[in-house]
Each structure stands twice: as C-alpha cells, then as structure tokens.
Design an enzyme around this catalytic site. Structure first.
Site, PDB file in Angstrom:
ATOM      1  N   HIS A 182      -2.899   0.733   5.315  1.00 37.35           N
ATOM      2  CA  HIS A 182      -4.055   0.213   5.093  1.00 37.35           C
ATOM      3  C   HIS A 182      -4.720  -0.752   6.000  1.00 37.35           C
ATOM      4  CE1 HIS A 182      -3.280   1.166   0.771  1.00 37.35           C
ATOM      5  NE2 HIS A 182      -2.029   1.066   1.146  1.00 37.35           N
TER       6      HIS A 182
ATOM      7  N   HIS B 218      -1.648   6.761  -4.451  1.00 35.89           N
ATOM      8  CA  HIS B 218      -0.496   5.673  -4.525  1.00 35.89           C
ATOM      9  C   HIS B 218      -0.312   6.127  -6.018  1.00 35.89           C
ATOM     10  CE1 HIS B 218      -1.996   3.777  -0.898  1.00 35.89           C
ATOM     11  NE2 HIS B 218      -1.244   2.633  -1.203  1.00 35.89           N
TER      12      HIS B 218
ATOM     13  N   GLU C  62       4.525   3.427  -7.600  1.00 39.04           N
ATOM     14  CA  GLU C  62       4.995   2.185  -6.801  1.00 39.04           C
ATOM     15  C   GLU C  62       5.392   1.257  -7.925  1.00 39.04           C
ATOM     16  OE1 GLU C  62       1.634   0.239  -4.819  1.00 39.04           O
ATOM     17  OE2 GLU C  62       3.267  -1.018  -3.501  1.00 39.04           O
TER      18      GLU C  62
ATOM     19  N   ASP D 242       2.485   0.423   5.414  1.00 32.58           N
ATOM     20  CA  ASP D 242       1.556  -0.060   4.353  1.00 32.58           C
ATOM     21  C   ASP D 242       0.758  -1.224   4.673  1.00 32.58           C
ATOM     22  OD1 ASP D 242       0.612   0.210   1.803  1.00 32.58           O
ATOM     23  OD2 ASP D 242       2.301  -0.574   0.773  1.00 32.58           O
ATOM     24  N   ASP D 243       1.194  -2.457   4.726  1.00 32.05           N
ATOM     25  CA  ASP D 243       0.341  -3.463   5.079  1.00 32.05           C
ATOM     26  C   ASP D 243       0.995  -4.426   6.005  1.00 32.05           C
ATOM     27  OD1 ASP D 243      -2.235  -3.123   2.983  1.00 32.05           O
ATOM     28  OD2 ASP D 243      -0.434  -2.814   1.971  1.00 32.05           O
TER      29      ASP D 243
END
Ligand code: HPA
Ligand code: ZN
Length: 340
Positions: A22, A200, A203, A281-282
C-alpha cells in the site's frame, strides 16, 4: 558455478517482485513530518520518534486509525509523488525490480483531495522509477470496504479517464463485517472494463470471505488469505487452481494475525502446495521492507534456499505482467541463482 552464499545474502540480493504494497503504508515518519510542515498541518505527535513509538497495534483497526491519520497530510500532487518516489528508493535497496502498488483514492477524495492529484503524483513516480531506477510497476486501485458500494462505484467512475494507468482493482481496510459480497456489482463492472481483480481476504475475516472473494469477485490473487488454512475444501480448491496468495509476514505479526513469528504459516503454505509470495504490505508501519520480511520469517520458521527461490519465482509468476516479461524476469532470477 555454485558459490553457496549465505541465506541472508541470497535474500538480500536476489531480484524480487512485490505484489502487496500500500503506497500510503510506505509513509515514513520523517517524510510525514516534512510534508505536514510544508502543508501547514499540525499532527498530534511531538517528534518523528514519538510517532514511530506509536506504531504498536493490537489489531487491524488500531493500525488503520494511524494509517489514515498519517495520510491526512497528503494534499498535493507533489506529496503523492514524493511518497511514491521514496518507496521506489527503498525498493531499489531491496533489489525489487517489479512492484504492483495499491493506492486508496477514497482515503484522499473523502478529505477533498482530487482524484487527479493522487493518481498524477503516483503515476509520475512510476514513470521515473522505470526510467531512473529500472523498476517496472503496475497500479492497483483499492476500494475501502468499510465505505459504501455507492462510493466504490463513484471511485471507479473517477478512475475511467485513467483506465490505462490501472491494471486492476482491490479491496482493503476493515475486513470483518465488510464481506466481499458487498462489492460484487462494482467488481463485475470493473471486470467488464478489463480490470483484473484482487481482494484482501482471510486476514482478520474468516475463510468464508476468501471463498466469497473467489466466487463472487472472481479474484486472480488473494491478498493475505491466511485463514484459507482453516477450511480444507477451500484450501484444496486454491491449491488446485494455483491462485496466488500475497502473504505479509511482518504485517501479520504486528496486527496479531499471528502471535509469534515462529507460528507464521508461510512454510506450511508452501508445504501444502499453495502459491505463496512474500510482501511488505505497509512497511513504514510494520517495521520492515521486503528483505526484512524474508529474513525474519526465514529465521523464525526455518526457510531454506529452495523455499526462498520458490517464493521469489512465485511473485514473478503471479504478477500482472505479460508472459514475455515474466520469462525475462524469471531468467534473471535463474541467472542470479546459478551464480550464487
Ligand atoms: N489490511 C487491510 N487494509 C489495509 C491493510 C491491510 O493489511 N493495509 C492497508 N490497508
Ligand atoms: Zn494489505
């Protein structure tokens, strides 16, 4: 010649692709403070260190609250350019040669920032990354699943003038209570436009959400997907169809999807025949870019050379580039492996 370099050296230097990233999650505190300052926005943290110290989460929502707060300082095209360019510099350090990047337009348009400013800034950095760093990329536009179907449709319409800059759409933000079925119609319309679809799923949400994402949204990759391991029948289907999973180990640890890295299912996923890939991811929020994700997981669950090579090759195979580009990249990996 086989030089048998260390596993860490192999991980550090092997050419990689990243498929779950992201762009708003690459916002490092230093840059966040700098952009806040130039935009005259005050943030409720005294220093870069105080902000970084706040990056401790019990679940997805606690993370999302800070992630959206951080994104609030992004106003102008230049801000989006700087954010994206900073990621590409990290990608280069991590030997990423291809990256498929998520962006969340609604995070910005709901604050009054124009769709054009967001996408133009990001796009310029993508072009520069190819020209100056030799990194290819694709853009995936994510809908915030805690917002309405109507808002997702509106976002899809805003993207139409930029159709050629976007390879596909995704679904992110608060999972539980926002099942894939909520977005069945907007995903169908996107597919008619020729956009690829990912989501997504699994999760924090249950295996059933993974099944919905496959059956109702027709996704070609599952982002995270951890919970598919809870459902044997679903697992069998995902293995049989070789639907790739974009796994994010440090994210899973920081958001308590796994309690200890030793419990991370990555090795199990490979053993079961899942087409797993490793992603960050982040990374600004979860404490590491792609190499750290590989290294930390390899140490914790005992990954070996062959696992790393498989994971890296899976990422290129699962990417949204042409078959020609895939084989070009896969031969680069083979060449590297043959000499290491
Ligand atoms: N899950 C859901 N939404 C997100 C994530 C994530 O890991 N990162 C950014 N938005
Ligand atoms: Zn994600």
């Amino acid at each position: 010649m086989h030089k048998n370099i260390s596993l860490t050296d192999l991980i550090t230097n092997i050419p990689k692709a990243e498929l779950h990233l992201h762009i708003e999650g690459t916002f490092e505190p230093e840059l966040l403070f700098a952009i806040a300052h130039r935009n005259n926005i005050s943030i409720p943290f005294e220093s870069v260190d105080a902000l970084r110290a706040a990056y401790s989460f019990n679940n997805l929502q606690e993370f999302l609250n800070l992630y959206y707060q951080g994104a609030d300082v992004l106003l102008h095209e230049q801000d989006f350019y700087d954010l994206t360019w900073a990621y590409f510099l990290k990608a280069k350090e991590n030997k990423i040669i291809h990256s498929e990047i998520f962006f969340d337009p609604q995070t910005h348009t709901k604050r009054g920032v124009s769709f054009d400013a967001v996408i133009n800034g990001i796009r310029k950095a993508l072009v520069d990354a190819q020209d100056k760093l030799g990194i290819s990329s694709r853009l995936i536009m994510c809908f915030l699943r805690d917002m309405s179907e109507e808002s997702a449709f509106e976002t899809l319409n805003q993207a139409l003038p930029y159709r050629d800059w976007i390879i596909g759409i995704g679904l992110d933000s608060a999972e539980v209570g926002n099942p894939p079925s909520k977005f069945e119609r907007v995903f169908a319309e996107a597919r008619e436009l020729g956009l690829l679809t990912v989501a997504h799923a699994g999760e924090e949400g249950p295996a059933e959400y993974v099944r919905e994402a496959l059956n109702l949204l027709n996704i070609t990759r599952i982002d995270h997907g951890n919970r598919c391991l809870d459902d044997d029948e679903l697992l069998k289907e995902i293995v049989a169809k070789q639907i790739p999973l974009t796994v994010c180990p440090l994210s899973n640890l920081k958001l308590r999807v796994v309690m200890d890295m030793k419990d991370h299912p990555l090795k199990t996923m490979l053993k079961k025949g899942l087409m797993a890939t490793v992603n960050s991811d982040d990374p600004a929020y979860f404490g590491g870019y792609i190499n750290d994700n590989f290294i930390t997981t390899a140490e914790a669950v005992g990954l070996e050379r062959e696992h790393i090579i498989t994971l890296v090759k899976n990422s290129f195979a699962a990417s949204f580039i042409s078959e020609e580009e895939k084989s070009k990249y896969l031969s680069l990996v083979d060449e590297f492996v043959a000499n290491s």
